[in-house]
Design a protein around this motif. Structure first.
Motif, PDB file in Angstrom:
ATOM      1  N   ILE A  14       6.130   8.941   6.565  1.00  0.00           N
ATOM      2  CA  ILE A  14       5.991   7.835   5.620  1.00  0.00           C
ATOM      3  C   ILE A  14       6.312   8.299   4.209  1.00  0.00           C
ATOM      4  CG2 ILE A  14       4.360   6.190   4.584  1.00  0.00           C
ATOM      5  CD1 ILE A  14       2.997   5.989   7.304  1.00  0.00           C
ATOM      6  N   GLY A  15       5.816   9.457   3.815  1.00  0.00           N
ATOM      7  CA  GLY A  15       6.121   9.977   2.486  1.00  0.00           C
ATOM      8  C   GLY A  15       7.611  10.174   2.275  1.00  0.00           C
ATOM      9  N   VAL A  18       9.355   6.812   1.968  1.00  0.00           N
ATOM     10  CA  VAL A  18       9.121   6.200   0.651  1.00  0.00           C
ATOM     11  C   VAL A  18       9.991   6.868  -0.404  1.00  0.00           C
ATOM     12  CG1 VAL A  18       7.423   5.917  -1.202  1.00  0.00           C
ATOM     13  CG2 VAL A  18       6.797   5.372   1.156  1.00  0.00           C
ATOM     14  N   CYS A 201       1.036   9.446  -0.137  1.00  0.00           N
ATOM     15  CA  CYS A 201       1.236   9.305   1.313  1.00  0.00           C
ATOM     16  C   CYS A 201       0.692  10.553   1.998  1.00  0.00           C
ATOM     17  CB  CYS A 201       2.714   9.130   1.644  1.00  0.00           C
ATOM     18  SG  CYS A 201       3.507   7.718   0.854  1.00  0.00           S
ATOM     19  N   SER A 206      -5.347  11.471   2.351  1.00  0.00           N
ATOM     20  CA  SER A 206      -5.001  10.356   1.465  1.00  0.00           C
ATOM     21  C   SER A 206      -6.192   9.816   0.700  1.00  0.00           C
ATOM     22  CB  SER A 206      -4.355   9.234   2.274  1.00  0.00           C
ATOM     23  OG  SER A 206      -5.237   8.762   3.284  1.00  0.00           O
ATOM     24  N   ILE A 364      -2.862  -0.489   1.793  1.00  0.00           N
ATOM     25  CA  ILE A 364      -2.115   0.072   0.667  1.00  0.00           C
ATOM     26  C   ILE A 364      -2.740  -0.467  -0.609  1.00  0.00           C
ATOM     27  CG2 ILE A 364       0.140   0.257  -0.448  1.00  0.00           C
ATOM     28  CD1 ILE A 364       1.347  -0.351   2.382  1.00  0.00           C
ATOM     29  N   HIS A 372      -1.430   3.992  -3.218  1.00  0.00           N
ATOM     30  CA  HIS A 372      -2.088   4.834  -2.217  1.00  0.00           C
ATOM     31  C   HIS A 372      -1.963   4.213  -0.835  1.00  0.00           C
ATOM     32  CE1 HIS A 372      -3.922   7.027  -5.549  1.00  0.00           C
ATOM     33  NE2 HIS A 372      -4.276   5.853  -6.067  1.00  0.00           N
ATOM     34  N   VAL A 373      -1.381   4.947   0.087  1.00  0.00           N
ATOM     35  CA  VAL A 373      -1.359   4.528   1.482  1.00  0.00           C
ATOM     36  C   VAL A 373      -2.656   5.038   2.107  1.00  0.00           C
ATOM     37  CG1 VAL A 373      -0.124   4.612   3.683  1.00  0.00           C
ATOM     38  CG2 VAL A 373       1.154   4.638   1.531  1.00  0.00           C
ATOM     39  N   SER A 384       7.481   3.309   9.556  1.00  0.00           N
ATOM     40  CA  SER A 384       7.579   4.115   8.328  1.00  0.00           C
ATOM     41  C   SER A 384       8.602   3.589   7.330  1.00  0.00           C
ATOM     42  CB  SER A 384       7.888   5.570   8.683  1.00  0.00           C
ATOM     43  OG  SER A 384       9.052   5.665   9.490  1.00  0.00           O
TER      44      SER A 384
END
Length: 397
Positions: A14-15, A18, A201, A206, A364, A372-373, A384
């Motif tokens: 995911i990071g 993004v 992420c 987190s 989120i 912030h996820v 993702s």
């Protein structure tokens, strides 16, 4: 929107998605991705079973439902463009007796509402044709449920991120985040830098990163490990695709299932039990800090008190290989204890509320400068790239 200098914390799928989307969309002029490990996809992404979820279970209209379907489309497109592994092996959700048929009907209704293609109910004869060694009185068949290798996908996304001008800083842990009004100050062991936007992420960490920045204390991450076994090579013929149980609403986790992996291996599991640490994968490893934080969270004790039967069920699979395999034998009776070898463990970042309830949907939070996820469990990997679109679109508008 004026393009900003941005940072992403966390090098899971995911990071990385993004970070890539921030550049590809033109939202950021410069993006730096921070990952405390020396490699990407080191934790949840790298311990993922590889299932590309079709969207069967999720509440219609929820973020999970919306972003899962969009995520599948984007993932398939990326796999085609980059020649990444992607196999639509199909999935059956098997009802063992009449008590599960109404729940199977409910899953079909959700699947259709979510736009899952080709999904339908099948009888025991068609189940036997699809999965000759499986047993059940009926099943829901999802022909487009697929498998991939999310570590490979993450590396492909990272290549596109770097090709677009992004910077990877591996082995660099983010230790502080402070909003100074005009910019966010991000601190690492190497010093501090200022960014117009930071997206957290950090997966298993987190909630800590969010709290460090001044975001809400809850939901908290409570880590649950899941152990797997693998079928020995000469027993892989027992499973053609994915064989899942009908979810039981009395239990917070799905239960043992059988999953074909993209390399041809067949996974049996996982179970689900409180982990001794957020990032410790050995069976007897403990983190005093992580355990103390879980023990000091009232929500965990409320959850535990309400799920004693589930804890007993899962606990038996932790201490007994026979009990673990017996759960899988309910679906594939030919399976025997001697047919499996240890297959490793993963740790799930389960977000939990103060009242002890598990957070079901993606969460989120944040502002136009810090996002912030907080919760992205399954189908987080499947979703993702869609999660990345959702976050970046929200920032840009």
């Amino acid at each position: 929107m004026t393009m900003v200098r941005a940072a992403v914390v966390g090098g899971g799928i995911i990071g990385v998605a993004v970070a890539r989307e921030l550049l590809h969309s033109g939202t950021a002029s410069e993006v730096v991705l921070y990952e405390k490990e020396t490699a990407l996809a080191h934790h949840q992404t790298g311990h993922n079973s590889g299932v590309v979820h079709a969207g069967l279970y999720y509440e219609p209209g929820s973020l999970k439902a919306q972003l899962c379907r969009r995520g599948v489309s984007l993932l398939r497109e990326l796999a085609t463009q980059r020649s990444l592994p992607f196999d639509e092996c199909g999935k059956v959700v098997v009802a063992r007796d009449g008590s599960e048929l109404s729940r199977l009907d409910a899953i079909l209704e959700r699947s259709l509402a979510n736009g899952v293609p080709g999904v339908r109910l099948i009888d025991s004869r068609e189940l036997a044709r699809l999965e000759p060694h499986a047993r059940g009185i009926a099943a829901l068949f999802s022909p487009t449920t697929a498998i991939t290798d999310y570590s490979v996908v993450t590396r492909a996304l990272a290549e596109e991120f770097v090709e677009a001008g992004g910077e990877l800083r591996l082995g660099t842990e983010v230790i502080s985040l402070q909003d100074h009004g005009s910019a966010v100050e991000l601190g690492t062991s190497a010093g501090t830098e200022r960014y117009g936007l930071v997206v957290n992420c950090a997966g298993l960490q987190s909630d800590r990163v969010a709290r460090e920045s001044g975001d809400a204390k809850n939901p908290r991450v409570v880590p649950f490990f899941g152990a797997y076994f693998l079928l020995k090579a000469d027993r892989r013929h027992l499973v053609n695709g994915l064989i899942y149980p009908v979810p039981d609403p009395r239990y917070p986790f799905l239960g043992v299932h059988l999953t074909k992996r993209i390399d041809g291996a067949i996974m049996v599991g996982p179970n689900a039990f409180l982990a001794g640490g957020r990032e410790l994968y050995g069976p007897w490893q403990l983190s005093p800090k992580d355990l103390a934080e879980t023990a000091g969270f009232p929500g965990f004790w409320r959850f535990a008190a309400g799920n004693i039967p589930a804890a007993l069920r899962e606990g038996r699979t932790v201490v007994s290989k026979k009990v673990f395999i017996e759960a899988a034998r309910a679906y594939v009776p030919e399976l025997a204890v001697e047919d499996v070898i240890p297959g490793g463990r993963g740790i799930r970042a389960q977000a939990m509320n103060q009242d002890g309830s598990l957070v079901d949907d993606f969460v989120i939070t944040g502002s136009s400068k810090m996002v912030h996820v907080r919760n992205a469990p399954s189908p987080g990997a499947t979703s993702s790239m869609a999660i990345a679109e959702h976050i970046v679109h929200g920032i840009a508008h």
